[in-house]
Design a protein around this motif. Structure first.
Motif, mmCIF file in Angstrom:
data_model
loop_
_atom_site.group_PDB
_atom_site.id
_atom_site.type_symbol
_atom_site.label_atom_id
_atom_site.label_comp_id
_atom_site.label_asym_id
_atom_site.label_seq_id
_atom_site.Cartn_x
_atom_site.Cartn_y
_atom_site.Cartn_z
ATOM 1 N N LEU A 70 0.815 -1.212 0.000
ATOM 2 C CA LEU A 70 0.000 0.000 0.000
ATOM 3 C C LEU A 70 0.851 1.266 0.000
ATOM 4 C CD1 LEU A 70 -2.690 -1.060 2.634
ATOM 5 C CD2 LEU A 70 -3.059 -0.795 0.173
ATOM 6 N N ALA A 71 2.003 1.208 0.642
ATOM 7 C CA ALA A 71 2.821 2.406 0.810
ATOM 8 C C ALA A 71 3.662 2.749 -0.410
ATOM 9 C CB ALA A 71 3.730 2.238 2.030
ATOM 10 N N LEU A 72 3.906 1.780 -1.285
ATOM 11 C CA LEU A 72 4.757 2.049 -2.442
ATOM 12 C C LEU A 72 4.022 2.879 -3.502
ATOM 13 C CD1 LEU A 72 6.542 -1.395 -2.884
ATOM 14 C CD2 LEU A 72 7.600 0.769 -2.218
ATOM 15 N N PRO A 73 4.722 3.783 -4.172
ATOM 16 C CA PRO A 73 4.093 4.599 -5.223
ATOM 17 C C PRO A 73 3.908 3.807 -6.504
ATOM 18 C CG PRO A 73 6.433 5.082 -5.113
ATOM 19 C CD PRO A 73 6.152 4.121 -3.981
ATOM 20 N N ASP A 74 3.139 4.359 -7.419
ATOM 21 C CA ASP A 74 2.986 3.738 -8.735
ATOM 22 C C ASP A 74 4.360 3.566 -9.383
ATOM 23 O OD1 ASP A 74 0.261 3.580 -8.581
ATOM 24 O OD2 ASP A 74 -0.150 5.325 -9.850
ATOM 25 N N MET A 159 -6.182 -0.688 -7.121
ATOM 26 C CA MET A 159 -6.249 0.626 -6.477
ATOM 27 C C MET A 159 -5.360 1.639 -7.182
ATOM 28 S SD MET A 159 -6.079 -0.145 -2.381
ATOM 29 C CE MET A 159 -7.518 -0.711 -1.466
ATOM 30 N N SER A 160 -5.775 2.886 -7.114
ATOM 31 C CA SER A 160 -4.903 3.978 -7.544
ATOM 32 C C SER A 160 -3.899 4.264 -6.433
ATOM 33 C CB SER A 160 -5.727 5.243 -7.810
ATOM 34 O OG SER A 160 -6.275 5.738 -6.585
ATOM 35 N N GLU A 161 -2.881 5.031 -6.761
ATOM 36 C CA GLU A 161 -1.883 5.383 -5.745
ATOM 37 C C GLU A 161 -2.522 6.123 -4.580
ATOM 38 O OE1 GLU A 161 2.301 7.925 -5.425
ATOM 39 O OE2 GLU A 161 1.658 7.115 -7.350
ATOM 40 N N ARG A 162 -3.440 7.021 -4.867
ATOM 41 C CA ARG A 162 -4.107 7.748 -3.777
ATOM 42 C C ARG A 162 -4.927 6.802 -2.913
ATOM 43 N NH1 ARG A 162 -7.877 12.998 -4.687
ATOM 44 N NH2 ARG A 162 -5.845 14.049 -4.502
ATOM 45 N N GLU A 163 -5.637 5.876 -3.525
ATOM 46 C CA GLU A 163 -6.438 4.929 -2.747
ATOM 47 C C GLU A 163 -5.553 4.072 -1.843
ATOM 48 O OE1 GLU A 163 -10.152 4.395 -5.922
ATOM 49 O OE2 GLU A 163 -8.416 3.063 -6.005
ATOM 50 N N ARG A 164 -4.392 3.709 -2.336
ATOM 51 C CA ARG A 164 -3.458 2.966 -1.482
ATOM 52 C C ARG A 164 -2.973 3.828 -0.329
ATOM 53 N NH1 ARG A 164 -1.282 1.601 -6.482
ATOM 54 N NH2 ARG A 164 0.689 2.691 -6.030
ATOM 55 N N ARG A 165 -2.650 5.082 -0.604
ATOM 56 C CA ARG A 165 -2.199 5.996 0.460
ATOM 57 C C ARG A 165 -3.270 6.151 1.529
ATOM 58 N NH1 ARG A 165 -0.339 9.534 -3.561
ATOM 59 N NH2 ARG A 165 -2.140 10.892 -3.234
ATOM 60 N N LEU A 166 -4.508 6.339 1.088
ATOM 61 C CA LEU A 166 -5.596 6.537 2.038
ATOM 62 C C LEU A 166 -5.829 5.284 2.879
ATOM 63 C CD1 LEU A 166 -8.167 8.454 -0.217
ATOM 64 C CD2 LEU A 166 -6.731 9.414 1.592
ATOM 65 N N THR A 167 -5.772 4.135 2.235
ATOM 66 C CA THR A 167 -5.961 2.876 2.971
ATOM 67 C C THR A 167 -4.849 2.677 3.985
ATOM 68 O OG1 THR A 167 -7.013 1.923 1.003
ATOM 69 C CG2 THR A 167 -6.318 0.392 2.722
ATOM 70 N N SER A 191 -13.879 9.455 2.031
ATOM 71 C CA SER A 191 -14.785 8.357 2.367
ATOM 72 C C SER A 191 -15.223 7.610 1.110
ATOM 73 C CB SER A 191 -16.007 8.895 3.111
ATOM 74 O OG SER A 191 -16.904 7.851 3.426
ATOM 75 N N LYS A 192 -15.546 8.364 0.060
ATOM 76 C CA LYS A 192 -15.981 7.744 -1.190
ATOM 77 C C LYS A 192 -14.850 6.936 -1.812
ATOM 78 C CE LYS A 192 -17.925 8.819 -5.741
ATOM 79 N NZ LYS A 192 -18.394 9.905 -6.656
ATOM 80 N N SER A 193 -13.628 7.479 -1.805
ATOM 81 C CA SER A 193 -12.484 6.767 -2.373
ATOM 82 C C SER A 193 -12.229 5.455 -1.645
ATOM 83 C CB SER A 193 -11.229 7.647 -2.309
ATOM 84 O OG SER A 193 -11.336 8.755 -3.173
ATOM 85 N N LEU A 194 -12.290 5.492 -0.333
ATOM 86 C CA LEU A 194 -12.072 4.285 0.468
ATOM 87 C C LEU A 194 -13.161 3.248 0.189
ATOM 88 C CD1 LEU A 194 -11.073 5.970 3.844
ATOM 89 C CD2 LEU A 194 -9.563 4.606 2.391
ATOM 90 N N ARG A 195 -14.383 3.723 0.082
ATOM 91 C CA ARG A 195 -15.503 2.806 -0.171
ATOM 92 C C ARG A 195 -15.386 2.172 -1.549
ATOM 93 N NH1 ARG A 195 -18.997 6.145 0.914
ATOM 94 N NH2 ARG A 195 -19.584 6.880 -1.168
ATOM 95 N N ASN A 196 -15.090 2.981 -2.560
ATOM 96 C CA ASN A 196 -14.992 2.461 -3.921
ATOM 97 C C ASN A 196 -13.816 1.492 -4.091
ATOM 98 O OD1 ASN A 196 -17.204 3.993 -4.625
ATOM 99 N ND2 ASN A 196 -16.024 5.613 -5.614
ATOM 100 N N ALA A 197 -12.760 1.700 -3.314
ATOM 101 C CA ALA A 197 -11.571 0.858 -3.435
ATOM 102 C C ALA A 197 -11.693 -0.450 -2.661
ATOM 103 C CB ALA A 197 -10.348 1.628 -2.941
#
Length: 214
Positions: A70-74, A159-167, A191-197
């Motif tokens: 989760l922490a690694l970038p694209d 997941m997108s990079e942002r979704e991984r960061r948020l998770t 909240s929406k990003s976390l839910r969709n991911a």
């Protein structure tokens, strides 16, 4: 029980700056260990594109490796081979060498990852193999854990990079409000990003793993 982990870099030969990528990997591993120190011996570069680490519990390895993913970038990712079995060090003129059935099992596991990702499950990143002599309980645990990992890797890989960061942020206890401020978006957007991911499923999975290893 000892958990040996081999990690190799996905697409290492295609990286524009291999040294910069290694610094990112090293910093990411250190950050994960700072947030949740679970490794007996944190992943450390050995030769080529490989890193080796040791955990004392399978659950700890599964949680820690997820956090690294989760922490690694694209553009920068690991494959992980997890081996269950004894490990030892062999002294040589080149220093201590990792040896033992746990490492052989980890090697077989990472070869399975390579095979699966090149065929029907391209987002596979993690696999477990037990060294010979595992009892029926451990064999069942490995089978169930591999089924979990197939689904987990698919979820993280989408997941997108942002979704991984948020998770990751939620896993280490940060509030949605704080994450929103850091990302420059609204809390409902987080909240929406976390839910969709599907982040809630990953987080609940970590809670279950941590509970079983407590």
């Amino acid at each position: 029980m000892v958990i040996a982990v081999l990690a190799d870099i996905v697409g290492s030969r295609k990286l524009d700056d291999r040294s910069a990528a290694q610094r990112i990997l090293d910093d990411t591993i250190a950050r994960v260990e700072k947030h949740l120190p679970l490794a007996h011996h944190a992943l450390t570069p050995t030769v080529g594109d490989e890193q080796q680490g040791v955990y004392l519990e399978l659950e700890d390895a599964l949680v820690s490796l997820l956090m690294i993913q989760l922490a690694l970038p694209d553009g920068i990712a690991f494959r992980f081979g997890i081996g269950i079995g004894d490990v030892r060090s062999v002294d040589s003129v080149h220093g201590a060498l990792a040896d033992g059935p746990g490492w052989y099992a980890a090697r077989a596991a990472i070869e399975t990852v390579h095979a699966r990702e090149s065929r029907t499950v391209p987002r596979t990143r993690t696999w477990i193999v037990g060294a010979p002599g595992q009892d029926e309980v451990m064999e069942s645990t490995i089978a169930a854990s591999n089924a979990y990992l197939l689904v987990r890797d698919e979820l993280v890989g989408a997941m997108s990079e942002r979704e991984r960061r948020l998770t990751y942020g939620r896993l280490v206890g940060r509030s949605q409000h704080d994450l929103a401020a850091e990302e420059g978006v609204s809390q409902p957007s987080v909240s929406k990003s976390l839910r969709n991911a599907g982040s809630a499923a990953l987080i609940e999975g970590v809670v279950a793993l941590r509970g079983s290893s407590a």
